[in-house]
Design an enzyme around this catalytic site. Sequence first.
Site, PDB file in Angstrom:
ATOM      1  N   TYR A  50      16.869   9.349  39.239  1.00  0.00           N
ATOM      2  CA  TYR A  50      18.053   9.581  38.402  1.00  0.00           C
ATOM      3  C   TYR A  50      18.962   9.826  39.253  1.00  0.00           C
ATOM      4  O   TYR A  50      20.645   8.896  38.865  1.00  0.00           O
ATOM      5  CB  TYR A  50      17.690  11.186  36.951  1.00  0.00           C
ATOM      6  CG  TYR A  50      18.566  11.306  36.475  1.00  0.00           C
ATOM      7  CD1 TYR A  50      18.748  10.789  34.779  1.00  0.00           C
ATOM      8  CD2 TYR A  50      20.029  11.903  36.787  1.00  0.00           C
ATOM      9  CE1 TYR A  50      19.541  10.353  33.911  1.00  0.00           C
ATOM     10  CE2 TYR A  50      20.849  11.955  35.481  1.00  0.00           C
ATOM     11  CZ  TYR A  50      20.999  11.566  34.950  1.00  0.00           C
ATOM     12  OH  TYR A  50      22.217  11.501  33.589  1.00  0.00           O
ATOM     13  N   HIS A  83      22.816   6.727  39.536  1.00  0.00           N
ATOM     14  CA  HIS A  83      23.808   7.025  39.264  1.00  0.00           C
ATOM     15  C   HIS A  83      24.727   7.184  40.392  1.00  0.00           C
ATOM     16  O   HIS A  83      25.761   6.288  40.732  1.00  0.00           O
ATOM     17  CB  HIS A  83      23.791   8.484  38.770  1.00  0.00           C
ATOM     18  CG  HIS A  83      23.750   8.662  37.348  1.00  0.00           C
ATOM     19  ND1 HIS A  83      22.827   8.814  36.600  1.00  0.00           N
ATOM     20  CD2 HIS A  83      24.519   8.540  36.359  1.00  0.00           C
ATOM     21  CE1 HIS A  83      22.703   8.602  35.307  1.00  0.00           C
ATOM     22  NE2 HIS A  83      23.928   8.460  35.283  1.00  0.00           N
ATOM     23  N   TYR A  90      34.004  12.677  35.044  1.00  0.00           N
ATOM     24  CA  TYR A  90      33.154  12.530  34.661  1.00  0.00           C
ATOM     25  C   TYR A  90      32.088  13.360  35.169  1.00  0.00           C
ATOM     26  O   TYR A  90      31.868  12.791  36.352  1.00  0.00           O
ATOM     27  CB  TYR A  90      32.356  11.022  33.705  1.00  0.00           C
ATOM     28  CG  TYR A  90      31.027  11.202  33.239  1.00  0.00           C
ATOM     29  CD1 TYR A  90      30.650  11.572  32.970  1.00  0.00           C
ATOM     30  CD2 TYR A  90      31.169   9.447  32.358  1.00  0.00           C
ATOM     31  CE1 TYR A  90      29.531  11.774  32.297  1.00  0.00           C
ATOM     32  CE2 TYR A  90      29.960   9.259  31.752  1.00  0.00           C
ATOM     33  CZ  TYR A  90      29.104  10.574  31.645  1.00  0.00           C
ATOM     34  OH  TYR A  90      28.233  10.547  30.742  1.00  0.00           O
ATOM     35  N   TRP A 131      22.032  -0.275  30.321  1.00  0.00           N
ATOM     36  CA  TRP A 131      22.181   0.576  30.303  1.00  0.00           C
ATOM     37  C   TRP A 131      20.909   2.127  30.496  1.00  0.00           C
ATOM     38  O   TRP A 131      19.937   3.046  31.134  1.00  0.00           O
ATOM     39  CB  TRP A 131      23.419   1.535  31.052  1.00  0.00           C
ATOM     40  CG  TRP A 131      23.396   3.263  31.896  1.00  0.00           C
ATOM     41  CD1 TRP A 131      23.578   4.733  31.498  1.00  0.00           C
ATOM     42  CD2 TRP A 131      23.487   2.943  33.872  1.00  0.00           C
ATOM     43  NE1 TRP A 131      23.420   5.389  32.410  1.00  0.00           N
ATOM     44  CE2 TRP A 131      22.907   4.458  33.962  1.00  0.00           C
ATOM     45  CE3 TRP A 131      22.811   1.966  33.899  1.00  0.00           C
ATOM     46  CZ2 TRP A 131      22.932   4.939  34.921  1.00  0.00           C
ATOM     47  CZ3 TRP A 131      22.719   2.480  36.090  1.00  0.00           C
ATOM     48  CH2 TRP A 131      23.246   3.826  35.947  1.00  0.00           C
ATOM     49  N   TRP A 132      20.966   2.065  29.273  1.00  0.00           N
ATOM     50  CA  TRP A 132      20.370   2.641  28.552  1.00  0.00           C
ATOM     51  C   TRP A 132      19.019   2.597  28.684  1.00  0.00           C
ATOM     52  O   TRP A 132      18.165   3.327  28.736  1.00  0.00           O
ATOM     53  CB  TRP A 132      21.064   3.445  27.091  1.00  0.00           C
ATOM     54  CG  TRP A 132      21.536   3.756  26.757  1.00  0.00           C
ATOM     55  CD1 TRP A 132      22.547   4.962  27.111  1.00  0.00           C
ATOM     56  CD2 TRP A 132      22.058   3.715  25.453  1.00  0.00           C
ATOM     57  NE1 TRP A 132      23.893   4.731  26.614  1.00  0.00           N
ATOM     58  CE2 TRP A 132      23.614   4.943  25.700  1.00  0.00           C
ATOM     59  CE3 TRP A 132      22.238   3.411  23.753  1.00  0.00           C
ATOM     60  CZ2 TRP A 132      24.140   4.587  24.476  1.00  0.00           C
ATOM     61  CZ3 TRP A 132      23.486   3.459  23.057  1.00  0.00           C
ATOM     62  CH2 TRP A 132      24.251   4.284  23.162  1.00  0.00           C
TER      63      TRP A 132
END
Length: 104
Positions: A18, A22, A41, A76-77
């Site tokens: 994960y 990113h 963000y 992306w999801w």
Amino acid sequence: MARIGQVMYVYPDKYDEYEKRHHELWPEMKAALKEYGATNYSIYLNKANGELFAYLEVPDVDKYNQIANTDICKKWWAYMEPLMKTNPDNSPVAVDLHEVFHLD
């Protein structure tokens, strides 16, 4: 500027992947986030339970929410789906948090 806080969930055996994904955020996804107003963000991981805390600021929440309709966001999801709890459309299961304090 609206501040958004959410909790999401990453699978315990997927923490490293994960984070890696990113760090390698696709330029097209980064551009879309900026185009739809995302600034400041950050995502934090609680390694004890897999909870992710996401914080971002947007000038217009309705405009930001429209990112969900873009092809790059859907891609992306789908890319992230094996790593985290998701809804049937591959969007992350997310709990919106209610802001109770902000220090100016």
